[in-house]
Design an enzyme around this catalytic site. Structure first.
Site, PDB file in Angstrom:
ATOM      1  N   GLU A  49       0.820  -1.115   0.155  1.00  0.00           N
ATOM      2  CA  GLU A  49       0.011  -0.021  -0.019  1.00  0.00           C
ATOM      3  C   GLU A  49       0.872   1.237  -0.141  1.00  0.00           C
ATOM      4  O   GLU A  49       0.390   2.496  -0.425  1.00  0.00           O
ATOM      5  CB  GLU A  49      -1.068  -0.030   1.140  1.00  0.00           C
ATOM      6  CG  GLU A  49      -0.506   0.050   2.723  1.00  0.00           C
ATOM      7  CD  GLU A  49      -0.272  -1.308   3.233  1.00  0.00           C
ATOM      8  OE1 GLU A  49       0.077  -2.423   2.204  1.00  0.00           O
ATOM      9  OE2 GLU A  49      -0.245  -1.603   4.432  1.00  0.00           O
ATOM     10  N   ASN A  50       2.188   1.247   0.180  1.00  0.00           N
ATOM     11  CA  ASN A  50       2.992   2.389   0.324  1.00  0.00           C
ATOM     12  C   ASN A  50       3.249   2.749  -1.395  1.00  0.00           C
ATOM     13  O   ASN A  50       3.811   3.834  -1.648  1.00  0.00           O
ATOM     14  CB  ASN A  50       4.194   2.276   0.962  1.00  0.00           C
ATOM     15  CG  ASN A  50       4.994   0.947   0.543  1.00  0.00           C
ATOM     16  OD1 ASN A  50       4.603  -0.013   0.270  1.00  0.00           O
ATOM     17  ND2 ASN A  50       6.402   1.305   0.358  1.00  0.00           N
TER      18      ASN A  50
END
Lengths: 213, 224, 213, 224
Positions: A49-50
């Site tokens: 998700e980064n």
């Protein structure tokens, strides 16, 4: 079986849930062991998700790239076809239902499929990260956890007593004792892990569940 | 995006066979730039799907792009910011042959982005207090009137990219990008028409505009 | 003065409003003539809402790039430092207040700074494009228009009778007769165009305005 | 973005002189990756601005990045998705030394994007019905409970880019992109710390992640 063996068994079983072509987000803890059990060439695409799709294995110490990490903030490598994007785009992907599977740990899962995995009452409620987005947004949510807490309390419970992450979002629960699925909305024991017994699972579970082995 | 499928190669014929009566189709392009012209032509000539809702900044031009489908009477409803660029679309709305939803272009864009991003609705100051806000919820936020707009999603998206790799990662050229990345993310089935398909690894990871998670079918363009 | 001379005079006057370093969006019609009056090297950056900053002059016929157009759907060139972005990002820029100046035509401007520039009652109300976004979002809105309609009706009016684009958003109005600014919220005649007279402006204007030449 | 100014070169000292008591600072970085470390160090050592609100996914690490400012007692309020990565930040919240707003990471990201994009608020299903939705407006949309979230803006943004051209166009490397493009768009004054400044024209127009319209000051990083 040592605690690490149990965690590895859970990770290996979770890996078998992933299908070729799926986009998968792996949470911290046990899920980070899953890549070790995904066969090469299986075309499972790992999203973090980064801001990356195409996460590869951890690098050798000499190959660490400081700009290339996963959501655990640990160095990773990139696979061919990798793409990078910003955090708003990454969570648009998650919330918009484009990530096929999220595999996460949990503190409690209720018999209604509610999950609590971000906060313990009376302790600090100051870190949530992407947990809520992932369980709400992913098409399929797989929870990996030990069947009971370190003090022996069941984690599969009638109703979550810890602060909720989201309601009715869990599809599969994989523990060191068993695999559960929500079948027609009902928590259902579908598989025993090696060495586990139906009685052992029943004794360690406070949630009501059906059995369909 | 369909679950659990990497982008597959398809012919335009195979691609448009997915379109069903009553579908909502997101059609990219600002005018005809960045529009999936081969897919639109195949839809006109090789499909009989009708009662379509088209979401497109313009409804093509007379007899070009979506303009062909309009002449065939297969469009039921248009969602657009500028019907005016095709006088035949304006005439079709005025005669009642099609129905129309007009949105400011930024609201149109943002609504499609919201559709792809799992946003349930958003407040914008644009259009608040005007004819285009009639029937919509309005409220003051920090002293400025805003209007609540709903997300837009489609059954199918037709997007056009200059380059794709074999996984389906897309790269758009210059102003042909326009609505493509938004629409690619906002449909159940995303079909990308591409000028050139390159090997995996040939596109730089930082330069990919639409990651392959959004792309279901890759079609070779015969447009240029 | 021919109609085209009048339009060119308006465009030249509008160009003088633009300051070095500003990001400027030019609407269709008279505003598209403005680049001819921006001195080279002035560091005015042209934004077009279809997704470009760094719009250059129209190309020679042999140099047309089919993927490089402006919001009028006409071919343009690109200047060094050009950037391209999608339509959601482009309107995020506009609505978010990042575009310094929008120059647009109008059908009517009211003495309160309301503008009507997208629809005529009784005619088709089917095209709005980016007009509403631009007048709401740009920091400074400059309206360029002929002072009266082709049938001689004033366009600077007490209250707009055409469908509104937005309320109280206009900063400057440049016509073939005069330049008006909103000073302390009040429509104010600040400059006569060459050949125009105060009486001529008064006769052609139904809005109330102050005069501060 | 300040009106009417192309990006100007500045030293870190000149850059942090813009920070005032009580300012809200958007600080990019996921952990310390993609964080503007030279600017944060200058803020700690060359500025006395206090009562700051920091908007950052994490409040640095103990004694690193924003962690230094925290130890100096100059942070009044934190808006974050994960205070937990700095135990000293958790302790500061628990002792009442700072106040905290916790948001799901996707809501945090989207709220900053909304702040830059002129969106007055948005409905998300994430967090609805949980502790984090308490006190916020909730409603069902298409049968799913959503929560209304407000945009986030800053007085100043500290962003980090691998490359900038001399106009201020920015390019981010790999996962160092994270919150940078969002934050660059959501502040009154955007200060970009960059590893390398290249001539205008050296970045491909299609590959620019943050157009220079968003960038006010360019600072050479001394971090690597």
């Amino acid at each position: 079986m040592t605690a690490d063996d149990a965690r590895r068994a859970i990770a290996a079983r979770a890996a078998a849930e992933l299908k070729p072509g799926e986009f998968v987000n792996l949470g911290i803890g046990v899920p980070t062991m899953i890549p070790d059990y995904i066969p090469a060439g299986s075309e499972v695409f790992l999203h973090s998700e980064n801001g990356i799709i195409g996460v590869g294995p951890r690098p050798a110490p000499d190959d660490v790239d400081p700009d290339l990490i996963d959501a655990s903030k640990l160095p990773v490598t990139e696979l061919p076809g990798v793409s990078f994007f910003d955090s708003a785009d990454s969570f648009a992907m998650i919330r918009g239902g484009h990530v096929d599977v999220a595999v996460l740990g949990a503190l409690q899962v209720s018999e209604a499929g509610d999950v609590a995995n971000w906060a313990v009452p009376g302790r600090d409620v100051l870190g949530v990260g992407g947990a809520m987005d992932l369980v709400v947004g992913a098409r399929r949510v797989i929870i990996t956890m030990t069947h009971v807490t370190s003090s022996g309390e069941p984690k599969l419970v009638p109703e979550c007593t810890y602060p909720l992450t989201a309601r009715a979002c869990v599809d599969v629960v994989i523990t060191d004792l068993a695999v559960f699925r929500f079948v027609g909305g009902r928590l259902t024991l579908t598989e025993l892990m090696p060495g586990a017994t139906l009685d052992g699972v029943a004794a360690a579970t406070s949630a009501r569940y059906a059995t369909a082995l | 995006m369909l679950p659990g499928m990497p982008a597959r190669r398809a012919t335009v014929t195979e691609a448009v066979a997915h379109i069903r009566d009553g579908d909502t189709i997101l059609c990219s392009g600002f005018g005809l730039v960045g529009a999936a012209m081969s897919l639109l032509e195949a839809l006109a000539t090789q499909s009989t799907a009708r009662d379509l809702t088209v979401v497109s900044n313009n409804i093509g031009e007379p007899g070009r792009g979506l303009g062909v489908l309009l002449r065939q009477g297969r469009i039921r409803h248009g969602i657009s910011s500028y019907f005016t660029s095709n006088p035949e679309a304006v005439a079709a709305v005025n005669s009642g042959a099609i129905t129309a939803t007009l949105l400011p272009q930024g609201t149109f864009s943002e609504a499609i982005r919201a559709g792809g991003a799992g946003i349930g609705g958003f407040f914008t100051p644009v259009g608040a207090g005007t004819l285009l806000a009639e029937g919509k919820e309005q409220r003051e936020i920090d002293g400025v009137l805003h209007v609540l707009e709903a997300p837009i999603r489609g059954d199918v998206a037709f997007v056009y990219a200059d380059r794709a790799d074999e996984l389906g990662n897309l790269w758009y050229r210059k102003t042909a990008r326009n609505f493509n990345p938004l629409m690619a993310a906002a449909a159940t089935l995303t079909i990308a028409e591409v000028r050139e398909i390159v090997p995996v690894g040939a596109l730089e990871g930082e330069s990919i505009h639409t990651p392959h998670i959004y792309v279901d079918l890759l079609v070779q363009s015969d447009d240029r």
